[in-house]
Design a protein around this motif. Structure first.
Motif, mmCIF file in Angstrom:
data_model
loop_
_atom_site.group_PDB
_atom_site.id
_atom_site.type_symbol
_atom_site.label_atom_id
_atom_site.label_comp_id
_atom_site.label_asym_id
_atom_site.label_seq_id
_atom_site.Cartn_x
_atom_site.Cartn_y
_atom_site.Cartn_z
ATOM 1 N N ALA A 59 -14.263 4.289 -1.626
ATOM 2 C CA ALA A 59 -13.171 3.312 -1.685
ATOM 3 C C ALA A 59 -12.303 3.585 -2.907
ATOM 4 N N PRO A 60 -11.628 4.724 -2.953
ATOM 5 C CA PRO A 60 -10.880 5.085 -4.160
ATOM 6 C C PRO A 60 -9.752 4.107 -4.498
ATOM 7 N N PRO A 63 -10.148 -1.455 -7.208
ATOM 8 C CA PRO A 63 -10.220 -1.448 -8.679
ATOM 9 C C PRO A 63 -11.528 -0.798 -9.146
ATOM 10 N N VAL A 64 -11.468 -0.138 -10.261
ATOM 11 C CA VAL A 64 -12.620 0.606 -10.762
ATOM 12 C C VAL A 64 -13.846 -0.283 -10.933
ATOM 13 N N GLU A 65 -13.648 -1.529 -11.374
ATOM 14 C CA GLU A 65 -14.794 -2.407 -11.622
ATOM 15 C C GLU A 65 -15.570 -2.758 -10.356
ATOM 16 N N ALA A 70 -10.027 5.577 -10.645
ATOM 17 C CA ALA A 70 -8.814 5.444 -11.460
ATOM 18 C C ALA A 70 -7.869 6.595 -11.154
ATOM 19 N N TRP A 71 -7.521 6.753 -9.883
ATOM 20 C CA TRP A 71 -6.655 7.843 -9.456
ATOM 21 C C TRP A 71 -5.196 7.417 -9.504
ATOM 22 N N THR A 74 -0.542 9.903 -6.553
ATOM 23 C CA THR A 74 -0.507 11.287 -6.093
ATOM 24 C C THR A 74 -1.906 11.778 -5.733
ATOM 25 N N GLN A 75 -2.886 11.430 -6.551
ATOM 26 C CA GLN A 75 -4.259 11.835 -6.268
ATOM 27 C C GLN A 75 -4.781 11.189 -4.982
ATOM 28 N N HIS A 76 -4.433 9.934 -4.767
ATOM 29 C CA HIS A 76 -4.820 9.272 -3.517
ATOM 30 C C HIS A 76 -4.256 10.040 -2.323
ATOM 31 N N TYR A 77 -3.003 10.442 -2.431
ATOM 32 C CA TYR A 77 -2.365 11.170 -1.335
ATOM 33 C C TYR A 77 -3.023 12.531 -1.134
#
Length: 409
Positions: A59-60, A63-65, A70-71, A74-77
Motif C-alpha cells: 500500500a505505497p 501514510p507511512v505511519e 514515503a514515495w 513520480t515513484q508511485h507512477y
C-alpha cells in the motif's frame, strides 16, 4: 515540462525492476497476462499482495505511519508502470486503494487499528456496496434502509454489481438513514461484516460467463453503530472522498502493452488477402491510431503527475483521463478480437485466468484448447471491457463534469 526521469528516479526504477524479476513467479505472470478483466484471479492477486506486504510495498499510497511508503508521485507512477509492464497481477482495489483511504481520513482510532493492518495482510477483504437496482449512475437515489435500534443500525435492501462479494468478508456500504432534505443528505457510510445473519449473495453471470459480480441482499441485518465511518447521515462526504481514489492510476503502460501484444498476434494472423493481418491497411491504420493515443494518454498522465507534484489539484483532468483510458481500452479489445481471428469464436475460458468462477462450463479433461491462450482471452476481455465506460462514474457523467469545470457550460 521536463519528461526525463531524474537519476534518483532511474535508480528507483531499477530497484523496482530487480524486485519484480526476483519475485514474480511464472504462475503470477501468467495470472497477470491472462487476466480477462481488471479483476485478476483472486488467489494469484492475494499471493502477490502477501509478497508485496513482506517488502512493505502493498500500500505505497498510504501514510507511512500506517504502512505506506514515503514515495514521490513520480515513484508511485514508476512502480505502477513497471508492475504493469512486468505482468504482475493487479491487487483488488476495494480495500487497499479505496476504503482504506476513507478509514484513514474519517475512521476512529479503533477503526484504524482494527482494519488497516488486516487489509494489508488480506485478513480483511472488502467489497463495495454502492449501486442498487434503481440507483446506479444516480448513486444518491439509493434506498437501502438502515434504521437505528439502540446501539445498532438494522439494514434492509440490496446492492448490485458487487464485485468479489463471494470472496469478501467485509463490505463497505452506503445506506439510507434519513429521507429528509436533499437526496445526498441522510446517507451513512457503513462497514458491514459479511458473516452477519441476514445476508444473502446471488452471483450474476456476465456476458463472458464469469461470476465476478453479485447481488447482495440484506434482511434486517444488525450492524453496530461503531461500524459507521464518519457521521450518521453524512456518508455522502465520505463517499465523495473515496471516489477520488477510485479513478486514476497508470493506465497508459497497460494499454501500450496491450497494443504491442495485438501487433505481435496480428503479424501471425492471416488477413483478408491471405497475408499477415498487420499488413492489411484497414487494420494497421486503426492499430497505429490506437498506439498513438496510448502515447498521448501517457503524456497526459505525466502532466497530471507533474501538476500534483507541485501541489496543484488536477481538477477535471481525472475525468478526462478516465474517459480517454476506458474508451481507448474498448477500442483495443475490439482490435484484439479481430487479431485473434476465427479461433476467438471458440468459448474456452479454461485457457485463461478469469476473475471468478465460470458458470455452466465443463473444461475438457485433458485441458485442450484451440489456438493460443491469447486467442482464448481476447473475447473475454472484449465482453468485460464493455463496462469500462460505465464503472467509476459513467463517461457521460464525466463529460458533464468537463463541460462545467473546463468549458463553463
Amino acid at each position: 515540462m521536463e519528461f526525463d526521469w531524474s537519476a534518483a528516479d532511474l535508480a528507483f526504477r531499477d530497484e523496482v525492476r530487480a524486485f519484480l524479476d526476483a519475485e514474480l513467479t511464472p504462475e503470477l505472470r501468467r495470472a497477470g497476462r491472462l487476466a480477462t478483466s481488471v479483476y485478476p484471479d483472486h488467489e494469484a492477486s492475494m499471493q502477490w499482495q502477501r509478497i508485496l506486504h513482506e517488502r512493505g510495498w502493498a500500500a505505497p499510497a498510504w501514510p507511512v505511519e500506517y504502512g505506506g511508503c514515503a514515495w514521490s508521485l513520480t515513484q508511485h507512477y514508476i512502480f505502477a508502470r513497471e508492475s504493469t509492464l512486468a505482468g504482475a497481477p493487479a491487487l483488488s482495489p476495494m480495500g487497499i486503494k479505496m476504503v482504506a483511504h476513507a478509514i484513514i481520513a474519517y475512521g476512529t482510532a479503533e477503526q484504524k487499528a482494527f482494519y488497516l493492518p488486516r487489509i494489508l495482510t488480506g485478513e480483511v477483504f472488502f467489497c463495495q456496496g454502492y449501486s442498487e437496482p434503481e440507483a446506479g449512475s444516480d448513486l444518491a437515489a439509493l434506498t437501502m434502509a438502515a434504521v437505528e435500534d439502540g446501539d445498532d443500525l438494522v439494514c434492509t435492501g440490496s446492492k448490485i454489481w458487487t464485485t468479489h462479494a463471494t470472496e469478501a468478508n467485509w463490505i463497505f456500504c452506503l445506506v439510507r438513514t434519513s429521507r429528509s432534505g436533499k437526496k445526498q443528505q441522510g446517507i451513512t457510510f457503513l462497514l458491514i461484516d459479511m458473516t452477519s445473519p441476514g445476508i444473502e449473495i446471488r452471483p450474476l453471470v456476465m456476458t463472458s460467463g464469469e461470476q465476478v459480480q453479485n447481488q447482495v441482499f440484506f434482511d434486517n441485518v444488525r450492524v453496530p453503530k461503531s461500524n459507521v465511518l464518519g457521521q450518521i447521515d453524512d456518508g455522502w462526504t465520505v463517499a465523495k472522498y473515496l471516489l477520488v481514489h477510485e479513478r486514476g492510476g497508470a493506465m497508459a503502460p497497460y494499454l501500450q502493452a496491450m497494443a504491442q501484444e495485438i501487433g505481435v498476434e496480428a503479424a501471425q494472423q492471416p488477413g483478408p488477402d491471405g497475408n499477415p493481418l498487420i499488413d492489411d491497411p484497414a487494420f494497421s491504420v486503426r492499430l497505429a491510431q490506437a498506439r498513438i493515443r496510448t502515447e498521448v494518454l501517457e503524456i497526459l498522465e505525466y502532466r497530471t503527475i507533474s501538476a500534483m507534484a507541485r501541489g496543484k489539484n488536477p481538477g477535471p483532468a481525472a475525468s478526462m483521463l478516465k474517459i480517454l483510458a476506458t474508451e481507448l481500452s474498448q477500442q483495443l479489445t475490439e482490435l484484439a478480437l479481430t487479431a485473434a481471428g476465427p479461433r476467438a469464436r471458440v468459448y474456452q475460458p479454461h485457457a485463461t485466468k478469469p476473475g471468478g468462477p465460470i458458470a455452466e462450463f465443463t473444461p475438457p479433461v485433458d485441458g485442450y484448447h484451440s489456438g493460443t491462450e491469447w486467442q482464448a482471452v481476447a473475447p473475454l476481455r472484449y465482453f468485460n471491457d464493455r463496462a469500462g465506460s460505465i464503472y467509476a462514474g459513467s463517461n457521460e457523467i464525466q463529460r458533464n463534469i468537463l463541460a462545467k469545470a473546463a468549458l463553463g457550460l
